[in-house]
Write an enzyme that holds these catalytic residues in place. Structure first.
Site, PDB file in Angstrom:
ATOM      1  N   HIS A 215      29.318  40.383  33.738  1.00 54.61           N
ATOM      2  CA  HIS A 215      29.173  38.939  33.254  1.00 54.61           C
ATOM      3  C   HIS A 215      28.760  37.806  34.186  1.00 54.61           C
ATOM      4  O   HIS A 215      29.036  36.796  33.754  1.00 54.61           O
ATOM      5  CB  HIS A 215      30.642  38.831  32.517  1.00 54.61           C
ATOM      6  CG  HIS A 215      30.660  39.542  31.467  1.00 54.61           C
ATOM      7  ND1 HIS A 215      31.912  39.844  30.721  1.00 54.61           N
ATOM      8  CD2 HIS A 215      30.028  40.586  30.606  1.00 54.61           C
ATOM      9  CE1 HIS A 215      31.825  40.576  29.717  1.00 54.61           C
ATOM     10  NE2 HIS A 215      30.648  41.111  29.655  1.00 54.61           N
TER      11      HIS A 215
ATOM     12  N   TYR B 212      35.393  25.157  32.457  1.00 52.54           N
ATOM     13  CA  TYR B 212      34.920  25.942  33.674  1.00 52.54           C
ATOM     14  C   TYR B 212      35.447  25.695  35.075  1.00 52.54           C
ATOM     15  O   TYR B 212      35.792  26.090  35.957  1.00 52.54           O
ATOM     16  CB  TYR B 212      33.321  25.959  33.861  1.00 52.54           C
ATOM     17  CG  TYR B 212      33.037  27.547  32.841  1.00 52.54           C
ATOM     18  CD1 TYR B 212      33.034  28.652  33.387  1.00 52.54           C
ATOM     19  CD2 TYR B 212      32.621  27.138  31.796  1.00 52.54           C
ATOM     20  CE1 TYR B 212      32.618  29.798  32.753  1.00 52.54           C
ATOM     21  CE2 TYR B 212      32.336  28.281  30.737  1.00 52.54           C
ATOM     22  CZ  TYR B 212      32.375  29.623  31.334  1.00 52.54           C
ATOM     23  OH  TYR B 212      32.019  30.763  30.439  1.00 52.54           O
TER      24      TYR B 212
ATOM     25  N   CYS C  30      20.214  20.478  37.197  1.00 51.12           N
ATOM     26  CA  CYS C  30      19.228  21.292  37.744  1.00 51.12           C
ATOM     27  C   CYS C  30      18.433  20.687  38.912  1.00 51.12           C
ATOM     28  O   CYS C  30      18.108  19.557  38.483  1.00 51.12           O
ATOM     29  CB  CYS C  30      18.346  21.829  36.619  1.00 51.12           C
ATOM     30  SG  CYS C  30      16.974  22.941  37.616  1.00 51.12           S
TER      31      CYS C  30
ATOM     32  N   ARG D 266      38.937  26.760  35.344  1.00 51.06           N
ATOM     33  CA  ARG D 266      39.005  27.985  35.730  1.00 51.06           C
ATOM     34  C   ARG D 266      38.580  28.233  37.202  1.00 51.06           C
ATOM     35  O   ARG D 266      39.171  29.060  37.909  1.00 51.06           O
ATOM     36  CB  ARG D 266      38.047  28.871  34.985  1.00 51.06           C
ATOM     37  CG  ARG D 266      38.588  29.223  33.549  1.00 51.06           C
ATOM     38  CD  ARG D 266      37.632  30.350  32.807  1.00 51.06           C
ATOM     39  NE  ARG D 266      37.822  31.400  33.319  1.00 51.06           N
ATOM     40  CZ  ARG D 266      39.045  32.671  33.205  1.00 51.06           C
ATOM     41  NH1 ARG D 266      39.718  32.249  32.076  1.00 51.06           N
ATOM     42  NH2 ARG D 266      39.007  33.575  33.521  1.00 51.06           N
TER      43      ARG D 266
HETATM   44  P1  OAD Z   1      41.434  40.204  28.049  1.00 51.19           P
HETATM   45  O1  OAD Z   1      41.979  38.897  28.544  1.00 51.19           O
HETATM   46  O2  OAD Z   1      40.693  40.473  26.945  1.00 51.19           O
HETATM   47  O3  OAD Z   1      42.183  41.498  28.499  1.00 51.19           O
HETATM   48  C1  OAD Z   1      43.018  41.711  29.666  1.00 51.19           C
HETATM   49  C2  OAD Z   1      43.897  42.897  29.606  1.00 51.19           C
HETATM   50  O4  OAD Z   1      44.745  43.100  30.858  1.00 51.19           O
HETATM   51  C3  OAD Z   1      44.889  42.992  28.536  1.00 51.19           C
HETATM   52  O5  OAD Z   1      44.729  44.087  27.612  1.00 51.19           O
HETATM   53  C4  OAD Z   1      46.324  42.741  29.198  1.00 51.19           C
HETATM   54  O6  OAD Z   1      47.271  43.398  28.433  1.00 51.19           O
HETATM   55  C5  OAD Z   1      46.015  43.474  30.482  1.00 51.19           C
HETATM   56  N1  OAD Z   1      46.489  43.120  31.662  1.00 51.19           N
HETATM   57  C6  OAD Z   1      47.633  41.944  32.017  1.00 51.19           C
HETATM   58  N2  OAD Z   1      48.050  41.954  33.038  1.00 51.19           N
HETATM   59  C7  OAD Z   1      47.708  43.260  33.716  1.00 51.19           C
HETATM   60  C8  OAD Z   1      48.224  43.959  34.802  1.00 51.19           C
HETATM   61  N3  OAD Z   1      48.803  43.115  35.821  1.00 51.19           N
HETATM   62  N4  OAD Z   1      47.754  45.179  35.140  1.00 51.19           N
HETATM   63  C9  OAD Z   1      46.906  45.760  33.997  1.00 51.19           C
HETATM   64  N5  OAD Z   1      46.411  45.112  32.988  1.00 51.19           N
HETATM   65  C10 OAD Z   1      46.977  43.713  32.588  1.00 51.19           C
HETATM   66  O7  OAD Z   1      40.326  40.155  29.419  1.00 51.19           O
HETATM   67  P2  OAD Z   1      38.715  41.094  29.409  1.00 51.19           P
HETATM   68  O8  OAD Z   1      39.291  42.472  28.757  1.00 51.19           O
HETATM   69  O9  OAD Z   1      38.277  41.142  30.844  1.00 51.19           O
HETATM   70  O10 OAD Z   1      33.534  37.591  28.354  1.00 51.19           O
HETATM   71  O11 OAD Z   1      37.981  40.557  28.351  1.00 51.19           O
HETATM   72  C11 OAD Z   1      36.546  40.750  28.303  1.00 51.19           C
HETATM   73  C12 OAD Z   1      35.540  39.853  28.257  1.00 51.19           C
HETATM   74  O12 OAD Z   1      35.955  38.801  27.298  1.00 51.19           O
HETATM   75  C13 OAD Z   1      35.510  38.719  29.541  1.00 51.19           C
HETATM   76  O13 OAD Z   1      34.736  39.314  30.622  1.00 51.19           O
HETATM   77  C14 OAD Z   1      35.169  37.596  29.147  1.00 51.19           C
HETATM   78  C15 OAD Z   1      36.072  37.199  27.648  1.00 51.19           C
HETATM   79  O14 OAD Z   1      35.773  36.474  26.786  1.00 51.19           O
HETATM   80  C16 OAD Z   1      33.006  36.591  28.530  1.00 51.19           C
HETATM   81  O15 OAD Z   1      32.982  35.564  28.910  1.00 51.19           O
HETATM   82  C17 OAD Z   1      31.645  36.879  27.974  1.00 51.19           C
END
Ligand code: OAD
Length: 256
Positions: free
Chosen positions: A129, A77, A162, A80
């Site tokens: 989230h 983290y 905490c 990030r």
């Molecule tokens: P992902 O990393 O799974 O997916 C990101 C998507 O964005 C991919 O399909 C890429 O192709 C697309 N992408 C990349 N660059 C882009 C751009 N410039 N314009 C449009 N699309 C683009 O991320 P999330 O779907 O957000 O959860 O992941 C979902 C959750 O999984 C997150 O919130 C997190 C993760 O584990 C938790 O931590 C609970």
């Protein structure tokens, strides 16, 4: 279903079609994921740049991983947070923020914890989230600490504690296997009752967020995906535009 491709010039027709729908919509909902922040420099989860020391997010983002090694989790983290602290909202965040501020017809629901939508000035944002800039007590019985607090320290000096019970504090984000906050989930489900539902920059594989587009479909919304590549949502939506969100959203905005 229409599909527009990332490679090569995009036909204007899908954008015009979407803009027409947006212009007449009384209620617009937008679900965003990590892809919308990619152009800002925030690593996505499932791309190559999303891997951290070869761990997959599903291995690290769990209570079990935190309990086993809080220092490792805070290193991840910390990495990030260091990165996100240097990032600013991009054109896609700006467009959605503007839509959210002009009247109250647009709701943005995000899976992102980077707070870039907030930085862009998005109103009525639903953060499914949580936020990477908030922390909470890791012990369930510490009622005060479970409420969480803002902590924007970069770099984070080791594992924070905490202030109420001195147990290790954790990022106030939703991990795999955890429930979403009830109010956030309710607001997200309410957002599926709309005229246009956009899913933007998400791989559409993490539930319950990934199920929202299907709910919107079932509720009669016109659904569209704006994503760099095809996802499971592609087969579900009325219109798929496979291109960068920071390019497509400003183009659509210009057509409104
Ligand atoms: P992902 O990393 O799974 O997916 C990101 C998507 O964005 C991919 O399909 C890429 O192709 C697309 N992408 C990349 N660059 C882009 C751009 N410039 N314009 C449009 N699309 C683009 O991320 P999330 O779907 O957000 O959860 O992941 C979902 C959750 O999984 C997150 O919130 C997190 C993760 O584990 C938790 O931590 C609970």
């Amino acid at each position: 279903m229409d599909r527009s491709n990332l490679a090569g010039p995009r036909p204007a027709e899908p954008l015009t079609r979407l803009a027409d729908r947006l212009r007449t919509a009384r209620r617009i909902s937008v679900l965003t994921g990590a892809g919308i922040s990619a152009a800002s420099g925030v690593p996505t989860f499932r791309g190559e740049d999303g891997l951290w020391r070869n761990y997959r997010p599903e291995e690290l983002a769990t209570v079990r991983a935190f309990d086993r090694d809080p220092a490792l989790l805070w290193e991840w983290y910390g990495w990030r947070r260091d990165t996100i602290a240097r990032c600013s909202p991009n054109a896609a965040h700006e467009v959605l923020a503007r839509w959210s501020r002009s009247g109250d017809r647009t709701t943005v629901v995000t899976q992102n914890v980077d707070d870039l939508h907030l930085k862009a000035g998005t109103e009525r944002l639903v953060r499914l989230h949580g936020s990477i800039w908030e922390v909470s007590c890791s012990i369930g019985c510490c009622a005060e600490g479970r409420r969480g607090w803002r902590d924007e320290r970069v770099p984070m000096p080791g594992v924070p504690r905490c202030p109420h019970c001195d147990a290790p504090a954790r990022p106030a984000v939703v991990w795999f296997g955890e429930m979403l906050a009830e109010a956030d989930l309710r607001a997200a489900v309410q957002a599926t009752v709309c005229d246009v539902f956009l899913t933007v920059g998400t791989s559409s594989v993490v539930y319950p967020a990934a199920g929202l587009v299907e709910q919107a479909n079932a509720n009669g919304a016109f659904t569209a995906e704006i994503n760099a590549e095809a996802t499971p949502a592609t087969a579900v939506v009325d219109l798929a535009i496979h291109a960068a969100a920071e390019v497509v959203l400003p183009e659509i905005d210009r057509l409104l």
